[in-house]
Design a protein around this motif. Structure first.
Motif, PDB file in Angstrom:
ATOM      1  N   ASP A 101      59.255  27.968  33.433  1.00  0.00           N
ATOM      2  CA  ASP A 101      58.813  26.571  33.474  1.00  0.00           C
ATOM      3  C   ASP A 101      57.447  26.470  34.160  1.00  0.00           C
ATOM      4  O   ASP A 101      57.084  27.341  34.953  1.00  0.00           O
ATOM      5  CB  ASP A 101      59.841  25.781  34.306  1.00  0.00           C
ATOM      6  N   ASP A 102      56.720  25.393  33.877  1.00  0.00           N
ATOM      7  CA  ASP A 102      55.433  25.119  34.536  1.00  0.00           C
ATOM      8  C   ASP A 102      54.527  26.328  34.492  1.00  0.00           C
ATOM      9  O   ASP A 102      53.829  26.629  35.478  1.00  0.00           O
ATOM     10  CB  ASP A 102      55.659  24.698  36.001  1.00  0.00           C
ATOM     11  N   GLU A 157      54.611  21.067  27.722  1.00  0.00           N
ATOM     12  CA  GLU A 157      55.235  19.897  28.361  1.00  0.00           C
ATOM     13  C   GLU A 157      54.194  18.831  28.675  1.00  0.00           C
ATOM     14  O   GLU A 157      52.996  19.105  28.748  1.00  0.00           O
ATOM     15  CB  GLU A 157      56.022  20.304  29.613  1.00  0.00           C
TER      16      GLU A 157
HETATM   17 MG    MG Z   1      58.237  22.012  33.405  1.00  0.00          MG
END
Ligand code: MG
Ligand code: C2E
Ligand code: MG
Ligand code: MG
Length: 281
Positions: A182-183, A239
């Motif tokens: 993620d990220d 995202e």
């Molecule tokens: Mg994220």
């Protein structure tokens, strides 16, 4: 420590800092009761194919309705839950509740059988050697195939991976569960980390999506992530997609999937079913 340096130094501990410490203690205290008092719930945000907008998955995101503070953001309480160990209980609840909802959607035909559900797991949860077994049990209970469950981990998990975490990640992958970072791009990991750890994809942080269409540096970063992911056969989701321009640039750069307010924000499960039912087919 401040006291040892003389009374004058107490001034360093200013009001705002004191407020923040008190806030944290208060949040910690209230969080202990949030689960039993049923103040936590999950919202779901669709993940779509950039071309055509077909629904491919959703991410479960936690929400806390504090009786006095109102809606407390996960940004303000997940790290506290992590530090205090409360994340074990909260994270366990998130997994169980999201998989239960997911199974309902599958059996009600809201989503097709390729639709995946993404769940965030914190570093501390990944240090629990029982995680693969706990998850396997939940998958059996709700009759879900492991392949449609995606766990989102942070880059820091790969950077400080202990032997236990390595085993947990390996165990999850052997079950068939997907694991994505993620990220991606905000932490300190490098290409080598993605090769060394059994991950199946990355989510490009919205910080890099923000500037697309205007900032050529962000464009180059996304281009590099796509090239690297294709070499390592990793899936890529962008995202925080908010504008048609961002969507267009991402598509041109070869990103397949996106998540963001351009399509929908995180919504209650009833709303998700209402808006997105059948849109996968
Ligand atoms: Mg994220
Ligand atoms: P994340 O996993 O990176 O989740 C994406 C965040 O971006 C979510 O924030 C989502 O609401 C927000 N977002 C989605 N679309 C857009 C957009 O178009 N523009 C902008 N500006 N933001 C968008 P949220 O829900 O506040 O969650 C924040 C973080 O809290 C998550 O970031 C995740 O790291 C953590 N978190 C949330 N739920 C859980 C959970 O169940 N367990 C754990 N361990 N962490 C969680
Ligand atoms: Mg996430
Ligand atoms: Mg993010």
């Amino acid at each position: 420590h401040a006291k040892a340096e003389g009374p004058g130094k107490w001034a360093l501990f200013d009001t705002s800092m004191r407020d923040r410490v008190r806030d944290r203690v208060e949040i910690e205290f209230a969080l202990r009761h949030a689960l039993v008092k049923e103040q936590l719930h999950l919202v779901y945000q669709p993940i779509v194919e950039l071309t055509g907008g077909r629904l491919v998955g959703a991410e479960a995101l936690i929400r806390w309705d504090h009786p006095a503070r109102g809606a407390v953001s996960p940004i303000d309480f997940i790290s506290i839950a992590e530090d205090t160990g409360l994340i074990a209980e909260i994270g366990g609840w998130v997994l169980d509740e999201s998989l239960r909802q997911f199974a309902d959607w599958r059996s009600d035909g809201v989503v097709d059988d390729r639709f995946w559900l993404s769940v965030n797991v914190s570093p501390r949860q990944l240090r629990d050697p029982a995680l693969p077994a706990t998850l396997a049990e939940a998958l059996r209970r709700y009759d879900l195939p492991a392949e449609v469950v995606v766990l989102e981990i942070t880059e820091s998990v790969m950077v400080d991976a202990s032997v236990v975490t390595e085993e947990v990640l390996g165990g999850l992958r052997r079950m068939g569960v997907r694991v994505v970072v993620d990220d991606f791009g905000t932490g300190y990991s490098a290409l080598g980390y993605l090769r060394r750890h059994p991950v199946t994809g990355v989510k490009i942080d919205r910080a890099f999506v923000d500037g697309l269409g205007g900032n050529s540096e962000d464009e180059e970063i996304v281009r590099a992530v796509v090239a690297m992911s294709s070499a390592l056969r990793l899936s890529v989701v962008a995202e925080g997609v908010e504008t048609p321009t961002q969507r267009q640039v991402l598509e041109t750069l070869g990103v397949l999937y996106g998540q963001g307010r351009l399509w929908d924000g995180p919504v209650r499960p009833e709303v998700f079913a209402e808006r997105w039912s059948g849109l996968a087919v």
